[in-house]
Scaffold this motif. Structure first.
Motif, mmCIF file in Angstrom:
data_model
loop_
_atom_site.group_PDB
_atom_site.id
_atom_site.type_symbol
_atom_site.label_atom_id
_atom_site.label_comp_id
_atom_site.label_asym_id
_atom_site.label_seq_id
_atom_site.Cartn_x
_atom_site.Cartn_y
_atom_site.Cartn_z
ATOM 1 N N PRO A 1 0.809 -1.233 0.000
ATOM 2 C CA PRO A 1 0.000 0.000 0.000
ATOM 3 C C PRO A 1 0.834 1.271 0.000
ATOM 4 O O PRO A 1 0.389 2.304 -0.523
ATOM 5 N N ASP A 2 2.047 1.229 0.574
ATOM 6 C CA ASP A 2 2.886 2.426 0.578
ATOM 7 C C ASP A 2 3.350 2.796 -0.826
ATOM 8 O O ASP A 2 3.738 3.941 -1.075
ATOM 9 N N THR A 3 3.329 1.842 -1.738
ATOM 10 C CA THR A 3 3.742 2.095 -3.122
ATOM 11 C C THR A 3 2.577 2.566 -3.975
ATOM 12 O O THR A 3 2.721 3.495 -4.779
ATOM 13 N N THR A 4 1.405 1.950 -3.809
ATOM 14 C CA THR A 4 0.280 2.220 -4.710
ATOM 15 C C THR A 4 -0.890 2.952 -4.069
ATOM 16 O O THR A 4 -1.747 3.480 -4.771
ATOM 17 N N GLY A 5 -0.950 2.939 -2.743
ATOM 18 C CA GLY A 5 -2.126 3.470 -2.062
ATOM 19 C C GLY A 5 -3.272 2.481 -1.997
ATOM 20 O O GLY A 5 -4.373 2.821 -1.540
ATOM 21 N N HIS A 6 -3.035 1.243 -2.436
ATOM 22 C CA HIS A 6 -4.067 0.209 -2.457
ATOM 23 C C HIS A 6 -3.526 -1.075 -1.830
ATOM 24 O O HIS A 6 -2.331 -1.369 -1.932
ATOM 25 N N GLN A 7 -4.429 -1.849 -1.233
ATOM 26 C CA GLN A 7 -4.028 -3.165 -0.768
ATOM 27 C C GLN A 7 -3.806 -4.059 -1.990
ATOM 28 O O GLN A 7 -4.628 -4.073 -2.907
ATOM 29 N N PRO A 8 -2.703 -4.790 -2.030
ATOM 30 C CA PRO A 8 -2.475 -5.675 -3.184
ATOM 31 C C PRO A 8 -3.577 -6.722 -3.310
ATOM 32 O O PRO A 8 -4.268 -7.044 -2.331
ATOM 33 N N VAL A 9 -3.693 -7.261 -4.511
ATOM 34 C CA VAL A 9 -4.682 -8.307 -4.766
ATOM 35 C C VAL A 9 -3.970 -9.552 -5.283
ATOM 36 O O VAL A 9 -2.840 -9.497 -5.768
ATOM 37 N N GLY A 10 -4.650 -10.683 -5.155
ATOM 38 C CA GLY A 10 -4.095 -11.932 -5.642
ATOM 39 C C GLY A 10 -5.189 -12.958 -5.818
ATOM 40 O O GLY A 10 -6.360 -12.707 -5.487
ATOM 41 N N PRO A 11 -4.831 -14.131 -6.313
ATOM 42 C CA PRO A 11 -5.843 -15.176 -6.482
ATOM 43 C C PRO A 11 -6.388 -15.682 -5.153
ATOM 44 O O PRO A 11 -7.533 -16.112 -5.069
ATOM 45 N N SER A 12 -5.543 -15.628 -4.097
ATOM 46 C CA SER A 12 -5.954 -16.067 -2.757
ATOM 47 C C SER A 12 -5.337 -15.145 -1.724
ATOM 48 O O SER A 12 -4.367 -14.441 -1.993
ATOM 49 N N ALA A 13 -5.909 -15.161 -0.530
ATOM 50 C CA ALA A 13 -5.398 -14.327 0.564
ATOM 51 C C ALA A 13 -4.197 -15.015 1.207
ATOM 52 O O ALA A 13 -4.251 -15.469 2.365
ATOM 53 N N ILE A 14 -3.116 -15.094 0.443
ATOM 54 C CA ILE A 14 -1.871 -15.715 0.901
ATOM 55 C C ILE A 14 -0.738 -14.760 0.546
ATOM 56 O O ILE A 14 -0.566 -14.387 -0.617
ATOM 57 N N ALA A 15 0.017 -14.332 1.531
ATOM 58 C CA ALA A 15 1.069 -13.345 1.307
ATOM 59 C C ALA A 15 2.254 -13.961 0.571
ATOM 60 O O ALA A 15 2.553 -15.155 0.713
ATOM 61 N N ALA A 16 2.936 -13.145 -0.206
ATOM 62 C CA ALA A 16 4.183 -13.557 -0.839
ATOM 63 C C ALA A 16 5.245 -13.782 0.235
ATOM 64 O O ALA A 16 5.152 -13.271 1.357
ATOM 65 N N VAL A 17 6.259 -14.534 -0.115
ATOM 66 C CA VAL A 17 7.370 -14.795 0.801
ATOM 67 C C VAL A 17 8.467 -13.771 0.535
ATOM 68 O O VAL A 17 8.930 -13.627 -0.606
ATOM 69 N N ASP B 1 -12.568 -11.416 -6.068
ATOM 70 C CA ASP B 1 -13.836 -12.088 -6.331
ATOM 71 C C ASP B 1 -13.832 -12.611 -7.768
ATOM 72 O O ASP B 1 -13.155 -12.055 -8.644
ATOM 73 N N THR B 2 -14.610 -13.632 -8.001
ATOM 74 C CA THR B 2 -14.674 -14.208 -9.350
ATOM 75 C C THR B 2 -15.016 -13.145 -10.390
ATOM 76 O O THR B 2 -14.423 -13.104 -11.481
ATOM 77 N N ALA B 3 -15.940 -12.254 -10.054
ATOM 78 C CA ALA B 3 -16.361 -11.224 -11.010
ATOM 79 C C ALA B 3 -15.274 -10.187 -11.260
ATOM 80 O O ALA B 3 -15.302 -9.494 -12.287
ATOM 81 N N GLU B 4 -14.324 -10.055 -10.336
ATOM 82 C CA GLU B 4 -13.260 -9.061 -10.486
ATOM 83 C C GLU B 4 -12.116 -9.539 -11.371
ATOM 84 O O GLU B 4 -11.390 -8.725 -11.948
ATOM 85 N N VAL B 5 -11.951 -10.840 -11.466
ATOM 86 C CA VAL B 5 -10.776 -11.378 -12.165
ATOM 87 C C VAL B 5 -10.689 -10.889 -13.612
ATOM 88 O O VAL B 5 -9.613 -10.440 -14.051
ATOM 89 N N PRO B 6 -11.776 -10.919 -14.405
ATOM 90 C CA PRO B 6 -11.668 -10.458 -15.793
ATOM 91 C C PRO B 6 -11.239 -9.001 -15.928
ATOM 92 O O PRO B 6 -10.618 -8.629 -16.933
ATOM 93 N N GLN B 7 -11.546 -8.171 -14.933
ATOM 94 C CA GLN B 7 -11.130 -6.773 -14.999
ATOM 95 C C GLN B 7 -9.601 -6.673 -15.071
ATOM 96 O O GLN B 7 -9.057 -5.819 -15.788
ATOM 97 N N HIS B 8 -8.932 -7.527 -14.341
ATOM 98 C CA HIS B 8 -7.467 -7.489 -14.326
ATOM 99 C C HIS B 8 -6.898 -8.090 -15.606
ATOM 100 O O HIS B 8 -5.852 -7.637 -16.099
ATOM 101 N N ALA B 9 -7.572 -9.080 -16.170
ATOM 102 C CA ALA B 9 -7.150 -9.596 -17.471
ATOM 103 C C ALA B 9 -7.255 -8.503 -18.527
ATOM 104 O O ALA B 9 -6.342 -8.324 -19.352
#
Length: 357
Positions: A108-124, A143-151
């Protein structure tokens, strides 16, 4: 006989040699994601490469992974790239934009937004932020409906890239970023149509490529993959089956190329070469590993069926890398401390080889 210096036809482009400048983060853009005059000079200096693939360019603000990286999600950003592409073309080169959505590898300090991913699992690991490295945060599960927006964000960025003068785009499907996260067997724990089976886990990649092909055409679209790679904690426990299924689907879209990193056993990669009938770029050494790609590694993979070979760090300190390899000149070492520090030192200050009497 095919050599590293043979020409190659890639879509509508004729490449004068088979050396590709690999995408490498340099963090020299403005805080608003604009390309700069120094970036135009940097890429123009390396225009003798058969093809340049740019550093990762975020297709949306939420897709930005690191501070100091450029974007292609505003008109102003697209306009700023025109000086870069013009400089490359004036110097006889060809350049694709790499479109890179960081997914959970952001802050969030870089973009002002919480990152998103396929699952709520943090990167290592720690991610870069404007105030220094910080632990990777927990991403929001899409959410399933949000995924195509990122594609479709990739496709919109691809349109801007072509408008800005790029010859094509490479989708960053490697190294633990968003597409790679969807492909993963541990970062993707979804139970909807974008997870679970191999068919589900490759769906986001296929839909993203298809949207980009619809936007700019297949001959201008490539993708980079890191089969079995473990970047940012991403795992692919079934790398051969997963990537075989993915390449089989991508073949139907008639892409310009697939760009594979040597992140798994050679036998697996040779099997993927058999699956993929079209142009194959191979990055012959592990990215950021202890070894740099040299002539021997390039020739080895040309012999195994690669069409083009990508070089990363060699191009940083050697803007004339093509000529150095062609004539057997020494390869200058790169200063790792200047990779991301900003400014022109370690960016524009590497000279071509100086012949002495």
């Amino acid at each position: 006989m095919t050599t590293l210096f043979s020409s190659y036809r890639l879509g509508d482009l004729t490449l004068p040699n088979r050396m590709v400048m690999a995408p490498m983060t340099r963090a020299r853009a403005t805080t608003s994601g604009l390309a700069t005059p120094s970036m135009a000079t940097y890429y123009a200096q390396r225009a003798t490469a058969g093809l340049i693939v740019s550093e990762g360019v975020q297709p949306s603000l939420i897709g930005q992974s690191n501070p100091g990286t450029p974007g292609l999600h505003t008109d102003e950003q697209a306009a700023s790239w025109r000086a870069v592409t013009d400089a490359v073309h004036v110097n006889g080169g060809r350049i694709f934009a790499q479109l890179m959505h960081g997914g959970r590898v952001s802050h969030p300090d870089t973009t002002g937004h919480q990152p998103v991913g396929p699952s709520a699992i943090a990167a290592v690991g720690d991610v870069f932020t404007p105030t220094g490295p910080q632990p990777a945060p927990m991403p929001l599960e899409l959410d399933t409906a949000e995924v195509p927006q990122h594609a479709h964000a990739y496709a919109e960025a691809a349109r801007r890239a072509i408008d800005a003068g790029f010859d094509g785009v490479e989708l960053h499907g490697a190294n633990g970023y968003l597409i790679s996260q969807f492909l993963s067997s541990n970062a993707n724990r979804r139970t909807d149509r974008y997870g679970g089976t191999i068919a589900g886990r490759i769906r986001f990649a296929v839909e993203t490529v298809a949207a980009t092909v619809d936007a700019i055409g297949a001959a201008r679209t490539g993708i980079r993959l890191s089969p079995g790679g473990g970047f940012w904690g991403v795992e692919e426990t079934d790398a051969l089956a997963l990537n075989t299924a993915l390449l089989t689907e991508l073949d139907r879209l008639q892409l310009a190329y697939v760009h594979l990193e040597v992140t798994t056993d050679e036998e697996v990669l040779i099997g993927l070469r058999r699956t993929w009938p079209s142009t194959l770029i191979v990055n012959p050494v592990l990215p950021m590993g202890p070894k740099q790609t040299g002539r021997a590694e390039a020739d080895h993979w040309l012999g195994l069926g690669a069409d083009l070979i990508s070089f990363g760090r060699g191009f940083l300190a050697n803007p004339d890398l093509v000529e150095r390899l062609r004539t057997g000149l020494p390869i200058a070492p790169v200063d790792e401390t200047t990779y991301y520090q900003g400014g022109d030192t370690g960016y524009l200050t590497y000279p071509a080889y100086q012949h002495t009497a």
